[in-house]
Motif scaffolding. Structure first.
Motif, short mmCIF file in Angstrom:
data_model
loop_
_atom_site.label_atom_id
_atom_site.label_comp_id
_atom_site.label_asym_id
_atom_site.label_seq_id
_atom_site.Cartn_x
_atom_site.Cartn_y
_atom_site.Cartn_z
N ARG A 51 0.73 -1.26 0.11
CA ARG A 51 0.04 0.01 0.03
C ARG A 51 0.88 1.04 0.09
N PHE A 52 0.42 2.18 -0.60
CA PHE A 52 1.18 3.53 -0.91
C PHE A 52 0.14 4.72 -0.64
N GLU A 53 0.61 5.86 -0.23
CA GLU A 53 0.03 7.13 -0.05
C GLU A 53 0.38 7.96 -1.09
N THR A 54 -0.68 8.10 -1.90
CA THR A 54 -0.41 8.96 -3.05
C THR A 54 -1.63 10.43 -2.89
N GLU A 55 -1.29 11.31 -4.00
CA GLU A 55 -2.12 12.39 -4.08
C GLU A 55 -3.57 12.13 -4.34
N GLN A 56 -3.77 10.86 -4.80
CA GLN A 56 -5.17 10.53 -5.08
C GLN A 56 -5.69 9.60 -4.04
N GLY A 57 -4.90 9.58 -2.91
CA GLY A 57 -5.15 8.58 -1.69
C GLY A 57 -4.47 7.33 -1.80
N SER A 58 -4.75 6.46 -0.65
CA SER A 58 -4.35 5.18 -0.54
C SER A 58 -4.43 4.53 -1.88
N ALA A 59 -3.40 3.48 -2.31
CA ALA A 59 -3.17 3.05 -3.66
C ALA A 59 -2.38 1.78 -3.20
N THR A 60 -2.87 0.84 -4.13
CA THR A 60 -1.80 -0.48 -4.47
C THR A 60 -0.92 -0.35 -5.34
N LEU A 61 -0.06 -1.30 -5.32
CA LEU A 61 1.07 -1.32 -6.46
C LEU A 61 0.37 -1.38 -7.90
N ALA A 62 -0.68 -1.97 -8.29
CA ALA A 62 -1.34 -1.96 -9.40
C ALA A 62 -1.66 -0.67 -10.00
N ALA A 112 8.33 8.35 -8.47
CA ALA A 112 9.19 7.99 -7.30
C ALA A 112 8.70 7.59 -6.34
N VAL A 113 9.38 6.60 -5.55
CA VAL A 113 8.81 6.13 -4.24
C VAL A 113 9.63 6.35 -3.18
N SER A 114 9.17 6.84 -1.88
CA SER A 114 10.14 6.92 -1.03
C SER A 114 9.54 6.55 0.39
N ARG A 115 10.23 6.69 1.36
CA ARG A 115 9.50 6.33 2.93
C ARG A 115 9.27 7.31 3.67
N ALA A 116 9.44 8.66 3.15
CA ALA A 116 8.97 9.92 3.96
C ALA A 116 7.34 10.06 3.86
N PRO A 117 6.90 10.79 4.88
CA PRO A 117 5.40 11.09 4.50
C PRO A 117 4.98 11.75 3.37
N TRP A 134 4.80 10.95 -7.20
CA TRP A 134 5.59 10.44 -5.89
C TRP A 134 4.77 10.03 -4.96
N ALA A 135 5.22 8.67 -4.44
CA ALA A 135 4.21 8.08 -3.47
C ALA A 135 5.04 7.82 -2.35
N SER A 136 4.43 7.59 -1.19
CA SER A 136 5.07 7.31 0.20
C SER A 136 4.93 5.78 0.48
N SER A 137 5.95 5.07 0.78
CA SER A 137 5.68 3.69 0.85
C SER A 137 5.97 3.46 2.42
N GLY A 138 5.90 4.40 3.21
CA GLY A 138 6.33 4.29 4.80
C GLY A 138 5.78 3.43 5.40
N SER A 139 4.27 2.95 5.13
CA SER A 139 3.62 1.92 5.84
C SER A 139 3.74 0.49 5.17
N SER A 140 4.39 0.35 4.25
CA SER A 140 4.59 -1.05 3.86
C SER A 140 6.30 -1.41 3.80
N ASP A 141 6.20 -2.63 3.39
CA ASP A 141 7.53 -3.49 3.32
C ASP A 141 8.27 -3.15 1.94
N PHE A 142 7.72 -2.25 1.02
CA PHE A 142 8.11 -2.31 -0.43
C PHE A 142 9.48 -1.89 -0.46
N ASN A 143 10.02 -0.68 0.41
CA ASN A 143 11.36 -0.29 0.06
C ASN A 143 12.33 -1.50 0.83
#
Length: 266
Positions: A51-62, A112-117, A134-143
């Motif tokens: 799960r990622f946080e994006t400008e459009q809200g929570s998103a999956t990798l898909a 781009a994907v980073s762990r920062a909020p 640019w998506a935040s992956s801070g709440s997942s194991d992605f990175n």
């Protein structure tokens, strides 16, 4: 760095240039062959629900694919404790906006994907004048799963595997007193400490995040990981170096000379 220089006639230049042309063409053919080998790598199915946080809200990798069949992720070094993005990653990212529109019209999404909020990432993006996703992956194991984020324990115990090799254990050092002082710090700094200070962190915190690029492809509901590269494998994405390698004095580097594009003296 001193570049060897000779003065010659136009005829001597042409003779040397023709020899170099032959080598450049061989390098181009080799590069084409390496690209074919990248595309022939086995596809590995991604089954974890990131799960990622994006400008459009929570998103999956898909959903990061944006409706396209291919996704290219730049693992931008921006850890949750950074106050600013890595200046080296920032230099690479300066080229994203111009190329992303072309990729999007060739069935490829660049993000781009980073762990920062997310709010920290977007604030920095505004500062830099960028617009790429640019998506935040801070709440997942992605990175962590793609070997660009590590724990303090991994760093301490030699559990970091980055750029396809295991790094030795790193001793626990005292906090870097220069972290908040940047270029004006009087303490003798290593290159890593210097760059870490530019992100508002110490070297130990800074190096828990690493740069990289990973590619994915989607077929129906299935997503596959195809390729990842790290460290010097990113040189080809750093536009300024492609130009400098063709400049008369080459890279001509003495220490960390580059800055974020809004930090150079006018």
């Amino acid at each position: 760095m001193t570049t060897t220089r000779t003065i010659g006639t136009r005829q001597e230049w042409l003779a040397a240039r023709l020899q170099l042309v032959a080598q450049e063409k061989e390098l181009t053919r080799r590069s084409d062959e390496l690209a074919r080998q990248r595309q022939a790598l086995p596809w590995v199915r991604v089954d974890k629900n990131y799960r990622f946080e994006t400008e459009q809200g929570s998103a999956t990798l898909a959903e990061l694919f944006g409706g396209r069949s291919q996704l290219m992720v730049y693992h931008f070094m921006f850890g949750p404790d950074y106050t600013a993005g890595c200046p080296s990653c920032s230099g690479i990212a300066d080229g994203f906006d111009g190329i992303a529109v072309h990729l999007a019209n060739h069935d490829v999404t660049l993000t781009a994907v980073s762990r920062a909020p997310l709010e920290t990432l977007l604030a920095y993006r505004r500062r830099m004048g960028w617009s790429f996703p640019w998506a935040s992956s801070g709440s997942s194991d992605f990175n962590a799963d793609f070997n660009v984020a590590f724990t303090a324990a991994q760093r301490r115990d030699g559990g970091i595997e980055y750029n396809y090799r295991r790094e030795p254990a790193m001793p626990v050092a005292a906090p870097d007193q220069c972290a908040s002082n940047g270029a004006g710090c009087s303490k003798e700094q290593s290159p890593v400490q210097f760059i870490a200070a530019q992100t508002g962190t110490d070297a130990a915190t800074f190096t828990r995040d690493r740069p990289g690029m990973s590619t994915f492809v989607r077929e129906g509901d299935a997503i596959y990981h195809v390729y990842s590269t790290y460290a010097r494998g990113l040189d080809g994405l750093w536009g300024m170096y492609q130009w400098l390698d063709r400049a008369p004095l080459g890279r001509n580097e003495q220490g960390i000379w580059w800055r974020r594009h809004d930090e150079y003296a006018s």
